[in-house]
Design a protein around this motif. Sequence first.
Motif, PDB file in Angstrom:
ATOM      1  N   LEU A 134      28.920 -11.730  11.041  1.00 27.49           N
ATOM      2  CA  LEU A 134      30.241 -12.246  11.984  1.00 27.49           C
ATOM      3  C   LEU A 134      31.096 -12.884  10.915  1.00 27.49           C
ATOM      4  O   LEU A 134      32.383 -12.945  11.020  1.00 27.49           O
ATOM      5  CB  LEU A 134      29.971 -12.762  13.059  1.00 27.49           C
ATOM      6  CG  LEU A 134      29.372 -11.879  14.258  1.00 27.49           C
ATOM      7  CD1 LEU A 134      28.823 -12.840  15.507  1.00 27.49           C
ATOM      8  CD2 LEU A 134      30.336 -11.058  14.701  1.00 27.49           C
ATOM      9  N   GLY A 135      30.507 -13.609   9.898  1.00 25.87           N
ATOM     10  CA  GLY A 135      31.201 -14.588   9.114  1.00 25.87           C
ATOM     11  C   GLY A 135      32.455 -14.225   8.436  1.00 25.87           C
ATOM     12  O   GLY A 135      33.581 -14.615   8.701  1.00 25.87           O
ATOM     13  N   LEU A 136      32.501 -13.027   7.746  1.00 24.92           N
ATOM     14  CA  LEU A 136      33.460 -12.423   7.002  1.00 24.92           C
ATOM     15  C   LEU A 136      34.677 -11.709   8.140  1.00 24.92           C
ATOM     16  O   LEU A 136      35.890 -11.792   7.901  1.00 24.92           O
ATOM     17  CB  LEU A 136      33.197 -11.501   5.987  1.00 24.92           C
ATOM     18  CG  LEU A 136      32.499 -11.896   4.823  1.00 24.92           C
ATOM     19  CD1 LEU A 136      32.182 -10.957   3.628  1.00 24.92           C
ATOM     20  CD2 LEU A 136      33.622 -13.064   4.249  1.00 24.92           C
ATOM     21  N   THR A 144      23.828  -7.805   5.379  1.00 26.28           N
ATOM     22  CA  THR A 144      22.288  -7.452   4.472  1.00 26.28           C
ATOM     23  C   THR A 144      21.239  -8.669   4.361  1.00 26.28           C
ATOM     24  O   THR A 144      20.540  -8.654   3.687  1.00 26.28           O
ATOM     25  CB  THR A 144      22.952  -7.332   2.830  1.00 26.28           C
ATOM     26  OG1 THR A 144      23.451  -8.604   2.633  1.00 26.28           O
ATOM     27  CG2 THR A 144      23.962  -6.227   2.727  1.00 26.28           C
ATOM     28  N   LYS A 145      21.514  -9.604   5.450  1.00 30.22           N
ATOM     29  CA  LYS A 145      20.465 -10.650   5.476  1.00 30.22           C
ATOM     30  C   LYS A 145      19.791 -10.463   6.927  1.00 30.22           C
ATOM     31  O   LYS A 145      19.764 -11.552   7.646  1.00 30.22           O
ATOM     32  CB  LYS A 145      21.199 -11.882   5.728  1.00 30.22           C
ATOM     33  CG  LYS A 145      22.200 -12.168   4.387  1.00 30.22           C
ATOM     34  CD  LYS A 145      23.097 -13.216   4.303  1.00 30.22           C
ATOM     35  CE  LYS A 145      24.218 -13.040   3.441  1.00 30.22           C
ATOM     36  NZ  LYS A 145      25.355 -14.076   3.748  1.00 30.22           N
ATOM     37  N   GLU A 146      19.220  -9.240   7.395  1.00 33.62           N
ATOM     38  CA  GLU A 146      18.623  -8.941   8.691  1.00 33.62           C
ATOM     39  C   GLU A 146      17.600 -10.054   8.725  1.00 33.62           C
ATOM     40  O   GLU A 146      17.365 -10.523   9.849  1.00 33.62           O
ATOM     41  CB  GLU A 146      18.235  -7.691   8.824  1.00 33.62           C
ATOM     42  CG  GLU A 146      19.462  -6.591   9.209  1.00 33.62           C
ATOM     43  CD  GLU A 146      20.007  -6.020   8.215  1.00 33.62           C
ATOM     44  OE1 GLU A 146      19.631  -6.442   7.061  1.00 33.62           O
ATOM     45  OE2 GLU A 146      20.981  -5.294   8.354  1.00 33.62           O
ATOM     46  N   LEU A 178      29.216 -21.263   2.873  1.00 39.66           N
ATOM     47  CA  LEU A 178      27.705 -20.695   3.087  1.00 39.66           C
ATOM     48  C   LEU A 178      27.569 -19.474   2.698  1.00 39.66           C
ATOM     49  O   LEU A 178      26.339 -19.201   2.163  1.00 39.66           O
ATOM     50  CB  LEU A 178      27.718 -20.532   4.708  1.00 39.66           C
ATOM     51  CG  LEU A 178      27.707 -22.130   5.225  1.00 39.66           C
ATOM     52  CD1 LEU A 178      27.676 -22.023   7.043  1.00 39.66           C
ATOM     53  CD2 LEU A 178      26.816 -23.168   4.825  1.00 39.66           C
ATOM     54  N   ASN A 179      28.439 -18.334   2.630  1.00 40.18           N
ATOM     55  CA  ASN A 179      28.152 -16.951   2.035  1.00 40.18           C
ATOM     56  C   ASN A 179      27.775 -17.301   0.373  1.00 40.18           C
ATOM     57  O   ASN A 179      26.789 -16.570  -0.011  1.00 40.18           O
ATOM     58  CB  ASN A 179      29.235 -15.983   2.342  1.00 40.18           C
ATOM     59  CG  ASN A 179      29.150 -15.448   3.565  1.00 40.18           C
ATOM     60  OD1 ASN A 179      28.128 -15.487   4.394  1.00 40.18           O
ATOM     61  ND2 ASN A 179      30.145 -14.663   3.832  1.00 40.18           N
ATOM     62  N   ALA A 180      28.381 -18.088  -0.078  1.00 41.15           N
ATOM     63  CA  ALA A 180      28.184 -18.409  -1.500  1.00 41.15           C
ATOM     64  C   ALA A 180      26.802 -19.045  -1.822  1.00 41.15           C
ATOM     65  O   ALA A 180      26.106 -18.587  -2.739  1.00 41.15           O
ATOM     66  CB  ALA A 180      29.301 -19.041  -2.080  1.00 41.15           C
ATOM     67  N   VAL A 181      26.490 -19.813  -0.735  1.00 40.67           N
ATOM     68  CA  VAL A 181      25.347 -20.577  -1.156  1.00 40.67           C
ATOM     69  C   VAL A 181      24.251 -19.654  -0.935  1.00 40.67           C
ATOM     70  O   VAL A 181      23.374 -19.509  -1.629  1.00 40.67           O
ATOM     71  CB  VAL A 181      25.124 -21.806  -0.131  1.00 40.67           C
ATOM     72  CG1 VAL A 181      23.339 -22.232  -0.091  1.00 40.67           C
ATOM     73  CG2 VAL A 181      26.126 -22.794  -0.494  1.00 40.67           C
ATOM     74  N   GLN A 182      24.182 -18.618   0.035  1.00 43.16           N
ATOM     75  CA  GLN A 182      23.195 -17.741   0.638  1.00 43.16           C
ATOM     76  C   GLN A 182      23.053 -16.627  -0.565  1.00 43.16           C
ATOM     77  O   GLN A 182      22.065 -16.104  -0.751  1.00 43.16           O
ATOM     78  CB  GLN A 182      23.698 -17.196   1.836  1.00 43.16           C
ATOM     79  CG  GLN A 182      23.363 -18.146   3.078  1.00 43.16           C
ATOM     80  CD  GLN A 182      23.987 -17.574   4.313  1.00 43.16           C
ATOM     81  OE1 GLN A 182      24.767 -16.549   4.200  1.00 43.16           O
ATOM     82  NE2 GLN A 182      23.937 -18.516   5.265  1.00 43.16           N
ATOM     83  N   ALA A 183      24.123 -16.403  -1.402  1.00 34.87           N
ATOM     84  CA  ALA A 183      24.262 -15.701  -2.590  1.00 34.87           C
ATOM     85  C   ALA A 183      23.404 -16.110  -3.800  1.00 34.87           C
ATOM     86  O   ALA A 183      23.253 -15.470  -4.656  1.00 34.87           O
ATOM     87  CB  ALA A 183      25.424 -14.953  -2.868  1.00 34.87           C
ATOM     88  N   GLY A 194      26.981 -20.943  14.763  1.00 36.49           N
ATOM     89  CA  GLY A 194      25.683 -20.387  14.405  1.00 36.49           C
ATOM     90  C   GLY A 194      25.099 -20.533  12.976  1.00 36.49           C
ATOM     91  O   GLY A 194      24.094 -20.739  12.554  1.00 36.49           O
ATOM     92  N   GLN A 195      26.188 -20.020  12.082  1.00 34.06           N
ATOM     93  CA  GLN A 195      25.977 -19.947  10.355  1.00 34.06           C
ATOM     94  C   GLN A 195      25.505 -21.502  10.196  1.00 34.06           C
ATOM     95  O   GLN A 195      24.548 -21.751   9.570  1.00 34.06           O
ATOM     96  CB  GLN A 195      27.220 -19.752   9.844  1.00 34.06           C
ATOM     97  CG  GLN A 195      27.594 -18.424  10.352  1.00 34.06           C
ATOM     98  CD  GLN A 195      27.271 -17.339   9.385  1.00 34.06           C
ATOM     99  OE1 GLN A 195      26.977 -17.553   8.141  1.00 34.06           O
ATOM    100  NE2 GLN A 195      26.906 -15.792   9.796  1.00 34.06           N
ATOM    101  N   LEU A 196      26.297 -22.389  10.837  1.00 36.86           N
ATOM    102  CA  LEU A 196      26.061 -23.849  10.344  1.00 36.86           C
ATOM    103  C   LEU A 196      24.690 -24.185  10.824  1.00 36.86           C
ATOM    104  O   LEU A 196      24.173 -24.986   9.985  1.00 36.86           O
ATOM    105  CB  LEU A 196      27.188 -24.546  10.967  1.00 36.86           C
ATOM    106  CG  LEU A 196      27.829 -25.764  10.167  1.00 36.86           C
ATOM    107  CD1 LEU A 196      28.014 -25.483   8.615  1.00 36.86           C
ATOM    108  CD2 LEU A 196      29.006 -26.065  10.915  1.00 36.86           C
TER     109      LEU A 196
HETATM  110 MG   LIG Z   1      27.762 -15.342   6.217  1.00 38.08          MG
END
Ligand SMILES: [Mg+2]
Length: 489
Positions: free
Chosen positions: A454-456, A445-447, A382-387, A260-262
Amino acid sequence: MKVATRITAATAVAVALAAGTYAFFDLRSRTGERRNTLEREARSVALVLRAAVEAQTTAFRMPTDVQLKALASATNGWELVVLPRTRASEIGDATSAPRFVRLRAVIETSRPIADVVGDRYIYALPIRVPAANDDDQLVGMIEISRDASALATTSDDLVRAIALVALIVIVTTIMVGALASRLVSRPITKLLSGIDDVAKGDLSHAILSERDDEIGAIATRFNEMTFSLRESRAETQRQNEAKHALEQRVGQSEKLATIGQLAAEIAHEVGTPLNVIAGRARSIQRKKDDLAAVEKGATIIADETARITRIIQRLLDFARRKVGTAEKSDVNLNELSLTTMELLSGQFSSARVKTRLDRAEALPRIPGDPDRLQQVLINLLLNAVQAMPDGGTLELETRVVERTRPGLEEATSTQQRFVTFAVSDSGIGIPPDIKDKIFDPFYTTKEGSGGTGLGLAVCSGIVKEHDGWIDIEDAEDGGTIFRVYLPAA
Ligand SMILES: [Mg+2]
Ligand SMILES: Nc1ncnc2c1ncn2[C@@H]1O[C@H](COP(=O)(O)OP(=O)(O)O)[C@@H](O)[C@H]1O
């Protein structure tokens, strides 16, 4: 020693004792019978001889020795002695003293005496003669005797008794032995082989339940035990299967979360080439007469389509890999880092993120599931990119460290080798008050922008399964470092 042998031996001893006792008393009663017979014979012989002696005895004159010999010769080997009463006083003669004692006893009691003296059997009777006053007068004693050997137990008797005892013992031993082997040994042997089968893991046999004695009871209990073992083994198997199925489902949903994230990222990434394609298609519509422009537009459309195909192919490759089938193998985290960075290279460039991969030399392999460890990497990257919504720097670093597990710092003896990989970004950072929530499932925090939360949660599950843990550090430039520890092989 076998049980049957013990039973047989004990029975043989008991039977030998019983038969021996019986034989002993039998021999004794035989001797008694012989003595009675001898006594009957002695009495009749003595009565006859006394009559003869009394007939020859005139007042106080005893028969002569010649007369006595003649009388005795008529009997069956008896010796005959007559003692007159007058000699009763001669007690004191050492050799014939017992005879005078007998004489006195016979005269005093006027009764017969039967006795064994040394090796002679003796029978004595008083002699009377008619007296002048019509009263009988006791004048002496007649004594007959013979060899007493007829009374003794003969060796024939003894041999017969011993043979009888031996026969009884042998016959009972054979019978009891056969019975004990049939009733005890064989069932126990069967029981033992049944137990051996169970010990080897074969739970399918029921044994000997047809008997209604203690051995049958043992067999029944044993069968019940085997049955419940079989049940619990089946139950364990059912539970294992259920656990396996559950693990598969969990793995599946973890993977779906990662996909899903990908997919969200990729959809975003596909947007750029699609824009280009749409723009080129419109310009071809406008300039359909300018062949050179049409050709250039078509080439660009073909290139961008190929790029989309590659992007989608990457997603499909990851999605198609089966969950849960991978056995634990030795994972090279350096290789895995490189392929994952390549997998996400499109996302990095479209998000204007510069990347750096810093791999430790001679990194030990770790036991684990490469597919699931790659999920951890993808989620962290992906979390890092989104941050970093406005772009930034992302660094992936692998290392080997020697340390103790968190909470075991005191126990220096538990130093252990870990392989770590750290994902650091120069992004927005994590406020301290939410640090202990970000690993909760569905915490995001990304509603508004498609976060699932679910990632972490997936990452922490997979890392724990590999016996490792995740540390979070604040980076110097305000970003965040996620460091994953995994025990080296
Ligand atoms: Mg994530
Ligand atoms: N590298 C990071 N920098 C800052 N915050 C982060 C980082 N990684 C995770 N987070 C925070 O943790 C939350 C949970 O992350 P995650 O479980 O991956 O769910 P999602 O990414 O779908 O929100 C994110 O919403 C974000 O607030």
